[in-house]
Design an enzyme around this catalytic site. Structure first.
Site, PDB file in Angstrom:
ATOM      1  N   SER A  12       0.834  -1.214   0.000  1.00 32.51           N
ATOM      2  CA  SER A  12       0.000   0.000   0.000  1.00 32.51           C
ATOM      3  C   SER A  12       0.863   1.257   0.000  1.00 32.51           C
ATOM      4  O   SER A  12       0.502   2.259  -0.621  1.00 32.51           O
ATOM      5  CB  SER A  12      -0.986  -0.002   1.170  1.00 32.51           C
ATOM      6  OG  SER A  12      -0.326   0.034   2.399  1.00 32.51           O
ATOM      7  N   ASN A  13       2.006   1.228   0.658  1.00 40.13           N
ATOM      8  CA  ASN A  13       2.907   2.395   0.609  1.00 40.13           C
ATOM      9  C   ASN A  13       3.464   2.577  -0.801  1.00 40.13           C
ATOM     10  O   ASN A  13       3.583   3.699  -1.280  1.00 40.13           O
ATOM     11  CB  ASN A  13       4.046   2.253   1.626  1.00 40.13           C
ATOM     12  CG  ASN A  13       3.615   2.677   3.019  1.00 40.13           C
ATOM     13  OD1 ASN A  13       3.564   3.859   3.333  1.00 40.13           O
ATOM     14  ND2 ASN A  13       3.279   1.695   3.849  1.00 40.13           N
ATOM     15  N   LYS A  83      13.175  -7.893   4.705  1.00 39.29           N
ATOM     16  CA  LYS A  83      14.502  -8.504   4.914  1.00 39.29           C
ATOM     17  C   LYS A  83      15.454  -7.442   5.437  1.00 39.29           C
ATOM     18  O   LYS A  83      15.326  -6.269   5.096  1.00 39.29           O
ATOM     19  CB  LYS A  83      15.051  -9.036   3.594  1.00 39.29           C
ATOM     20  CG  LYS A  83      14.503 -10.379   3.207  1.00 39.29           C
ATOM     21  CD  LYS A  83      15.316 -10.991   2.070  1.00 39.29           C
ATOM     22  CE  LYS A  83      14.859 -12.401   1.797  1.00 39.29           C
ATOM     23  NZ  LYS A  83      13.411 -12.534   1.568  1.00 39.29           N
ATOM     24  N   ASN A  99      14.099   3.813   4.604  1.00 36.19           N
ATOM     25  CA  ASN A  99      13.114   2.824   5.048  1.00 36.19           C
ATOM     26  C   ASN A  99      12.011   3.520   5.843  1.00 36.19           C
ATOM     27  O   ASN A  99      12.270   4.482   6.552  1.00 36.19           O
ATOM     28  CB  ASN A  99      13.802   1.789   5.953  1.00 36.19           C
ATOM     29  CG  ASN A  99      12.833   0.766   6.508  1.00 36.19           C
ATOM     30  OD1 ASN A  99      12.022   0.197   5.766  1.00 36.19           O
ATOM     31  ND2 ASN A  99      12.877   0.526   7.814  1.00 36.19           N
ATOM     32  N   HIS A 101       9.283   2.908   8.867  1.00 41.19           N
ATOM     33  CA  HIS A 101       9.029   2.002   9.990  1.00 41.19           C
ATOM     34  C   HIS A 101       7.777   2.474  10.734  1.00 41.19           C
ATOM     35  O   HIS A 101       7.665   3.667  11.045  1.00 41.19           O
ATOM     36  CB  HIS A 101      10.241   1.971  10.930  1.00 41.19           C
ATOM     37  CG  HIS A 101      10.050   1.005  12.052  1.00 41.19           C
ATOM     38  ND1 HIS A 101      10.141  -0.364  11.872  1.00 41.19           N
ATOM     39  CD2 HIS A 101       9.708   1.199  13.337  1.00 41.19           C
ATOM     40  CE1 HIS A 101       9.873  -0.956  13.019  1.00 41.19           C
ATOM     41  NE2 HIS A 101       9.610  -0.046  13.922  1.00 41.19           N
TER      42      HIS A 101
END
Ligand code: GAR
Length: 182
Positions: A12-13, A83, A99, A101
């Site tokens: 979805s992101n 990963k 990234n 989070h």
């Protein structure tokens, strides 16, 4: 500025990013990931390598580096890529990988940021976008926002609010890093 998005599952992101920014390709480490369906619908190229198709993680990441080099990718956007980025990919692309989070780092790192915050009974959690280094969710923070836990929240509503914050934060950060919108 050419970007690639890495996602392991739902994507979805990725979808939010690809609707607002040109994405060179999406990479997934799972052949059955729903993100691949989203990519097809959005007309975005996709590549999949599964770790088990390679002798070891070094060979797997060498193939990823080759792909990134071939496409001259400037920024790798991890969005639910589950990963740990290993030394091979990091050696080639450190400083060019970010990234997202679903918690307010350094609170609740790891694979279950939302559930961990919920189970800890916090009254607020958040979302963080950070540079990727060799640790797990330890790299320098680019931007983070708080998300409250509201009275009457269930895990699902709390989770939805975290995701909504993600969908706002990723585009803001990409823009701040100089990625041009469509
Ligand atoms: C997102 O909430 C992202 O922050 C999280 O996985 C979800 C992927 O959703 N990532 C991590 O937990 C990384 N440690 P999506 O595939 O629908 O974008």
């Amino acid at each position: 500025m050419k970007i690639a998005v890495f996602a392991s599952g739902n994507g979805s992101n990725f979808q939010v990013i690809a609707e607002q920014f040109p994405v060179e390709f999406v990479f997934s480490d799972h052949r059955d990931a729903y993100v691949l369906e989203r990519a097809k619908n959005l007309g975005v190229a996709s590549y999949v390598f599964e770790l088990k198709e390679f002798d070891n993680k070094t060979a797997y990441e060498e193939a990823i580096v080759k792909l990134l080099d071939e496409h001259q990718i400037d920024l790798v956007c991890l969005a639910g890529y589950m990963k740990i980025v290993g030394p091979t990919l990091l050696a080639a692309y450190e400083g060019r990988i970010i990234n997202i989070h679903p918690a307010y780092l350094p609170e609740f790192p790891g694979a279950h940021g939302i559930e961990d915050a919920w189970n800890a009974g916090v009254d607020q959690s958040g979302v963080t976008i950070h540079w990727v280094d060799s640790g797990v969710d330890t790299g320098k923070v680019i931007k983070q926002v708080r998300v409250p836990r509201l009275e009457g929240d269930a895990l699902e509503t709390f989770e939805t609010r975290i995701h909504e914050a993600e969908y706002k934060l990723y585009p803001e950060v990409l823009e701040s890093l100089g990625v041009e919108r469509k």
